[in-house]
Design a protein around this motif. Structure first.
Motif, PDB file in Angstrom:
ATOM      1  N   TYR A   7      37.852  17.296   8.668  1.00  0.00           N
ATOM      2  CA  TYR A   7      37.674  15.978   9.281  1.00  0.00           C
ATOM      3  C   TYR A   7      36.456  15.322   8.636  1.00  0.00           C
ATOM      4  CZ  TYR A   7      40.745  17.694  12.991  1.00  0.00           C
ATOM      5  OH  TYR A   7      41.791  18.210  13.693  1.00  0.00           O
ATOM      6  N   LYS A 119      35.124  13.938  19.491  1.00  0.00           N
ATOM      7  CA  LYS A 119      35.495  14.634  18.264  1.00  0.00           C
ATOM      8  C   LYS A 119      35.725  16.127  18.474  1.00  0.00           C
ATOM      9  CE  LYS A 119      33.370  11.187  15.338  1.00  0.00           C
ATOM     10  NZ  LYS A 119      32.463  10.867  14.240  1.00  0.00           N
ATOM     11  N   LEU A 127      34.023  19.643   9.907  1.00  0.00           N
ATOM     12  CA  LEU A 127      33.798  18.247  10.294  1.00  0.00           C
ATOM     13  C   LEU A 127      32.544  17.775   9.569  1.00  0.00           C
ATOM     14  CD1 LEU A 127      33.970  15.595  11.908  1.00  0.00           C
ATOM     15  CD2 LEU A 127      32.876  16.807  13.828  1.00  0.00           C
ATOM     16  N   ASP A 129      29.955  14.953   9.388  1.00  0.00           N
ATOM     17  CA  ASP A 129      29.480  13.842  10.219  1.00  0.00           C
ATOM     18  C   ASP A 129      27.977  13.716  10.018  1.00  0.00           C
ATOM     19  OD1 ASP A 129      28.987  11.978  12.422  1.00  0.00           O
ATOM     20  OD2 ASP A 129      30.922  12.659  13.210  1.00  0.00           O
ATOM     21  N   HIS A 143      30.250  22.249  11.503  1.00  0.00           N
ATOM     22  CA  HIS A 143      29.764  20.874  11.339  1.00  0.00           C
ATOM     23  C   HIS A 143      28.913  20.825  10.084  1.00  0.00           C
ATOM     24  CE1 HIS A 143      26.553  17.713  12.385  1.00  0.00           C
ATOM     25  NE2 HIS A 143      27.566  17.105  11.826  1.00  0.00           N
TER      26      HIS A 143
END
Length: 165
Positions: A7, A119, A127, A129, A143
């Motif tokens: 993502y 999320k 992910l 971000d 993350h």
């Protein structure tokens, strides 16, 4: 072999939100909004006003350096989805994000945009971000904090992903 799910957030990761803001307010990014809650509130209010007043804002954001090329290459190795949080107070941000993705990634990103304020409800391996909010802090995979000391740009981020795939 099944590709891992990756993502990718939009604003601050592939779309240069701060640079777009400077077009409307050249001083907005000079505010110390990271360490000063008063400045953060003032900045957030200014951001809201800018985004709410300019319906074209979200599809005119310039891309972050090398983001388009790098992400396009990562499509070969990962099952990529763009995971972004639109502004509730600016309904045109929903459409603007969709237009931005198509403009910069074309057919390869067709139907690969997920707009959510949670999320962490998405399941995947990675992910990317730039912030730790809207569920990022509870994401079940890894993350990758884009813009951090460990992942300052797309070159280093892509190397990490490829080496850990």
């Amino acid at each position: 072999m099944k590709k891992k799910i990756l993502y990718i957030d939009m604003d601050g990761v592939v779309a240069d939100f701060d640079k777009a803001l400077e077009y409307y307010d050249s001083e907005i990014n000079k505010m110390n909004h990271e360490n000063d809650s008063n400045q953060a509130t003032i900045r957030n209010n200014k951001v809201d006003v800018i985004c709410e007043a300019n319906e074209e804002f979200f599809h005119q954001i310039p891309p972050i350096d090398s983001a388009i090329e790098t992400v396009s290459q990562l499509f070969e190795k990962f099952d990529i989805y763009f995971l972004s949080t639109p502004m509730w107070s600016a309904p045109h941000s929903f459409t603007g994000k969709r237009i931005w993705i198509e403009k910069h990634f074309g057919e390869m990103a067709s139907k690969r945009l997920i707009l959510t304020h949670r999320k962490d409800l998405n399941i995947g391996e990675y992910l990317i971000d730039d912030r730790i909010c809207n569920g990022v802090e509870n994401f079940s995979g890894t993350h990758i904090h884009f813009g951090s000391e460990k992942f300052p740009n797309w070159e280093i981020t892509a190397k990490y992903l490829i080496n850990n795939n």
